[in-house]
Design a protein around this motif. Structure first.
Motif, PDB file in Angstrom:
ATOM      1  N   GLU A   1      36.108  16.364 -78.051  1.00  0.00           N
ATOM      2  CA  GLU A   1      35.649  15.719 -76.943  1.00  0.00           C
ATOM      3  C   GLU A   1      34.439  16.091 -76.444  1.00  0.00           C
ATOM      4  O   GLU A   1      33.625  15.276 -76.043  1.00  0.00           O
ATOM      5  CB  GLU A   1      36.975  16.095 -75.930  1.00  0.00           C
ATOM      6  CG  GLU A   1      38.133  15.166 -75.831  1.00  0.00           C
ATOM      7  CD  GLU A   1      39.276  15.531 -75.356  1.00  0.00           C
ATOM      8  OE1 GLU A   1      39.117  16.460 -74.485  1.00  0.00           O
ATOM      9  OE2 GLU A   1      40.542  15.119 -75.477  1.00  0.00           O
ATOM     10  N   ARG A   2      34.135  17.508 -76.443  1.00  0.00           N
ATOM     11  CA  ARG A   2      32.792  17.975 -75.998  1.00  0.00           C
ATOM     12  C   ARG A   2      31.642  17.268 -77.064  1.00  0.00           C
ATOM     13  O   ARG A   2      30.677  17.023 -76.231  1.00  0.00           O
ATOM     14  CB  ARG A   2      32.956  19.505 -75.937  1.00  0.00           C
ATOM     15  CG  ARG A   2      33.694  19.969 -74.994  1.00  0.00           C
ATOM     16  CD  ARG A   2      33.202  21.208 -74.342  1.00  0.00           C
ATOM     17  NE  ARG A   2      34.517  21.680 -73.590  1.00  0.00           N
ATOM     18  CZ  ARG A   2      35.013  22.746 -73.509  1.00  0.00           C
ATOM     19  NH1 ARG A   2      34.509  23.739 -74.394  1.00  0.00           N
ATOM     20  NH2 ARG A   2      36.086  23.341 -72.758  1.00  0.00           N
ATOM     21  N   LEU A   3      32.093  17.420 -78.114  1.00  0.00           N
ATOM     22  CA  LEU A   3      30.957  16.855 -78.907  1.00  0.00           C
ATOM     23  C   LEU A   3      30.649  15.236 -78.718  1.00  0.00           C
ATOM     24  O   LEU A   3      29.451  14.960 -78.822  1.00  0.00           O
ATOM     25  CB  LEU A   3      31.402  16.707 -80.432  1.00  0.00           C
ATOM     26  CG  LEU A   3      30.475  17.541 -81.474  1.00  0.00           C
ATOM     27  CD1 LEU A   3      31.463  18.367 -82.663  1.00  0.00           C
ATOM     28  CD2 LEU A   3      29.574  16.466 -82.049  1.00  0.00           C
ATOM     29  N   GLY A   4      31.674  14.596 -78.715  1.00  0.00           N
ATOM     30  CA  GLY A   4      31.710  13.125 -78.130  1.00  0.00           C
ATOM     31  C   GLY A   4      31.038  13.139 -76.844  1.00  0.00           C
ATOM     32  O   GLY A   4      29.975  11.832 -76.577  1.00  0.00           O
ATOM     33  N   GLU A   5      31.039  13.785 -75.873  1.00  0.00           N
ATOM     34  CA  GLU A   5      30.432  13.803 -74.680  1.00  0.00           C
ATOM     35  C   GLU A   5      28.955  14.075 -74.866  1.00  0.00           C
ATOM     36  O   GLU A   5      28.197  13.297 -74.105  1.00  0.00           O
ATOM     37  CB  GLU A   5      31.033  14.916 -73.509  1.00  0.00           C
ATOM     38  CG  GLU A   5      30.363  14.653 -72.376  1.00  0.00           C
ATOM     39  CD  GLU A   5      31.175  15.624 -71.222  1.00  0.00           C
ATOM     40  OE1 GLU A   5      32.219  16.178 -71.279  1.00  0.00           O
ATOM     41  OE2 GLU A   5      30.539  15.948 -70.323  1.00  0.00           O
ATOM     42  N   MET A   6      28.707  15.032 -75.746  1.00  0.00           N
ATOM     43  CA  MET A   6      27.374  15.323 -75.922  1.00  0.00           C
ATOM     44  C   MET A   6      26.599  14.295 -76.310  1.00  0.00           C
ATOM     45  O   MET A   6      25.386  14.055 -76.111  1.00  0.00           O
ATOM     46  CB  MET A   6      27.210  16.524 -76.723  1.00  0.00           C
ATOM     47  CG  MET A   6      27.608  17.883 -75.703  1.00  0.00           C
ATOM     48  SD  MET A   6      27.600  19.428 -76.522  1.00  0.00           S
ATOM     49  CE  MET A   6      26.031  19.539 -77.274  1.00  0.00           C
ATOM     50  N   GLN A   7      27.242  13.619 -77.533  1.00  0.00           N
ATOM     51  CA  GLN A   7      26.557  12.501 -78.234  1.00  0.00           C
ATOM     52  C   GLN A   7      26.212  11.483 -77.105  1.00  0.00           C
ATOM     53  O   GLN A   7      25.161  10.738 -76.949  1.00  0.00           O
ATOM     54  CB  GLN A   7      27.607  11.760 -79.218  1.00  0.00           C
ATOM     55  CG  GLN A   7      27.243  12.507 -80.561  1.00  0.00           C
ATOM     56  CD  GLN A   7      27.942  11.635 -81.596  1.00  0.00           C
ATOM     57  OE1 GLN A   7      28.731  10.678 -81.357  1.00  0.00           O
ATOM     58  NE2 GLN A   7      27.545  12.157 -82.835  1.00  0.00           N
ATOM     59  N   THR A   8      27.185  11.144 -76.220  1.00  0.00           N
ATOM     60  CA  THR A   8      27.030  10.033 -75.105  1.00  0.00           C
ATOM     61  C   THR A   8      25.718  10.484 -74.217  1.00  0.00           C
ATOM     62  O   THR A   8      25.051   9.616 -73.957  1.00  0.00           O
ATOM     63  CB  THR A   8      28.470  10.100 -74.201  1.00  0.00           C
ATOM     64  OG1 THR A   8      29.409   9.606 -75.110  1.00  0.00           O
ATOM     65  CG2 THR A   8      28.036   9.005 -73.159  1.00  0.00           C
ATOM     66  N   ARG A   9      25.680  11.779 -73.952  1.00  0.00           N
ATOM     67  CA  ARG A   9      24.339  12.392 -73.131  1.00  0.00           C
ATOM     68  C   ARG A   9      23.074  12.223 -73.875  1.00  0.00           C
ATOM     69  O   ARG A   9      22.330  11.922 -73.147  1.00  0.00           O
ATOM     70  CB  ARG A   9      24.836  13.703 -72.875  1.00  0.00           C
ATOM     71  CG  ARG A   9      25.758  13.984 -71.907  1.00  0.00           C
ATOM     72  CD  ARG A   9      25.719  14.925 -70.655  1.00  0.00           C
ATOM     73  NE  ARG A   9      24.502  15.288 -70.401  1.00  0.00           N
ATOM     74  CZ  ARG A   9      23.857  16.260 -69.898  1.00  0.00           C
ATOM     75  NH1 ARG A   9      24.697  17.291 -69.852  1.00  0.00           N
ATOM     76  NH2 ARG A   9      22.778  16.452 -69.238  1.00  0.00           N
TER      77      ARG A   9
ATOM     78  N   ILE B   1      19.423   7.752 -83.269  1.00  0.00           N
ATOM     79  CA  ILE B   1      19.973   8.511 -84.361  1.00  0.00           C
ATOM     80  C   ILE B   1      20.247   9.793 -84.111  1.00  0.00           C
ATOM     81  O   ILE B   1      19.502  10.719 -83.548  1.00  0.00           O
ATOM     82  CB  ILE B   1      18.647   8.760 -85.611  1.00  0.00           C
ATOM     83  CG1 ILE B   1      18.431   7.442 -86.062  1.00  0.00           C
ATOM     84  CG2 ILE B   1      19.152   9.559 -86.538  1.00  0.00           C
ATOM     85  CD1 ILE B   1      17.131   7.187 -86.823  1.00  0.00           C
ATOM     86  N   ALA B   2      21.658  10.090 -84.218  1.00  0.00           N
ATOM     87  CA  ALA B   2      22.145  11.440 -83.657  1.00  0.00           C
ATOM     88  C   ALA B   2      21.842  12.507 -84.500  1.00  0.00           C
ATOM     89  O   ALA B   2      21.374  13.470 -84.203  1.00  0.00           O
ATOM     90  CB  ALA B   2      23.759  11.543 -83.688  1.00  0.00           C
TER      91      ALA B   2
END
Lengths: 231, 231
Positions: free
Chosen positions: A133-141, B72-73
DNA sequence: CGAGTCCTTGAGGTGAGTCAACTCGTGTGG
DNA sequence: CCACACGAGTTGACTCACCTCAAGGACTCG
């Protein structure tokens, strides 16, 4: 010293599949501690000796640049694990954890991590879900920072905090921990001046109410419009 | 169909502690496939059915915003696992994986993941190390995006690529896969125009050489000065 | 009541985005 | 084999969102 009560853990995801005796074992190994607002639980680069569970308060995860600027990577709400460097095979903490409000947290030495994941059903699973979840949140940011204008980023940051740690009141959603314009600008990569101007404007339009170190989102849906959907 | 050779895996971290018979088992379950440049291996939001190991080529991990911009992530080099949503208890992929060059990858159905982690010593450990590294890299990017000027971000992005997938030549470090100004701007949250101007300027000063879809970093240390240390 | 934070608001400058026009290289199809 | 189209890259001119600089006000705590 009085024993910790099992109810502290029994409702939380990483422990929800465990029985009372197992929770008892875990609690007996835990060290509880209180952290005053503004104090650091651990620091970026320090050897990862323990991992933590936040019982109360809010943790702010901060990274500092070589030039001294700091940016806030994420906030952690009660019930979440943090400082779980060992889960990722790291031997140092990747960021600093600071108490954004007065906090209470349990902690365990990292050498127990392996045993926990092996022994307690669901512990590993749920911990890695948190990481995901945190990884996802960071990607969103990252996407936000890269593509959105300042106004949208600030709106998104407020909404995220309101969602994660907000409390519903009759006025709207109140962000439950002290937060300055400087803090908000550290989350969004802007300046406190710009944040101040935005909040003032939004207050005039009835989207938010703010006082010193305190923000209430009164019209979340309208804020959401502003930030161009998503999250 | 000829069998895959065990040497494909034996040197790679997730498998390095395994014996030949175990590697044989794993390979016999794998499906190898080739992906043309520009084709998608899986898409953001799609159900996570398989996880992958890149044998050759470069993968570009992309997120798309509701308004159609894409950023690009990260890039993935040969020998790395990707699409490891199951490790994080996700049932959909959080981003799109696209072949930045012609690629060859192995894949396995996600239902095998759990068995792999349980059965093969070191597999879980190494996989989570990868996750940890990516998390760290993403944090670094957030900090960059939030605090650094465009010039520094572009410099940092070039250096990162040169480090991760670069090849040393007598001219300098060559980025081994095709990359456009647009791609670089998608990594750094800027525009292809700005990237073009920067590369032109740097070329004049002898920091880089670039042709169509191709970049060589000729003076990495000087680039590093530009981006204000770090990484 | 004084010092330290935190917040507000104005004025002015500028980095980098937008718009626009053009060049170059590559592959395609008649 | 040429021409033509398209994708990639370059470069100039203009503009504006946001940062910087600056000054002052307001709340809180000892």
């Amino acid at each position: 010293m009085s024993k910790l009560d099992e109810s502290l853990l029994s409702g939380l995801p990483p422990f929800s599949r465990l029985g009372r005796p197992q929770i008892r074992e875990i609690l007996d190994l835990a060290v509880p501690r209180r952290y005053d607002t503004g104090s650091a639980i651990f620091r970026e680069g320090a050897e990862a000796e323990r991992f933590y569970l936040l019982l109360d308060g809010v943790i702010r995860v901060i990274r500092t640049t070589p030039t001294g600027e700091q940016i806030i990577a994420l906030h952690i709400a009660p019930g979440q694990l943090f400082g779980i460097a060992p889960a990722l095979q790291r031997d140092t903490y990747p960021a600093t954890a600071m108490a954004a409000a007065d906090c209470v947290a349990l902690s365990w030495p990292v050498r127990l991590w392996h045993g926990f994941t092996a022994k307690y059903d669901g512990f590993a699973t749920e911990s890695y879900r948190t990481v995901g979840e945190r990884l996802g949140e960071m990607q969103t940011r990252i996407v936000e920072l890269a593509t959105k204008a300042v106004e949208q980023r600030v709106a998104a940051a407020l909404l995220r905090m309101a969602n994660q740690t907000g409390r519903k009141t009759e006025e709207g959603i109140e962000i439950t921990f002290p937060i300055t314009r400087q803090n908000i600008s550290d989350m969004t990569g802007t300046t406190l001046h710009t944040v101040s101007r935005l909040l003032s404007a939004w207050e005039k339009e009835g989207l938010v109410k703010s006082t010193r170190k305190h923000v209430v989102v009164t019209a979340p849906h309208r804020l959401m419009m502003l930030c161009g959907a998503v999250d």
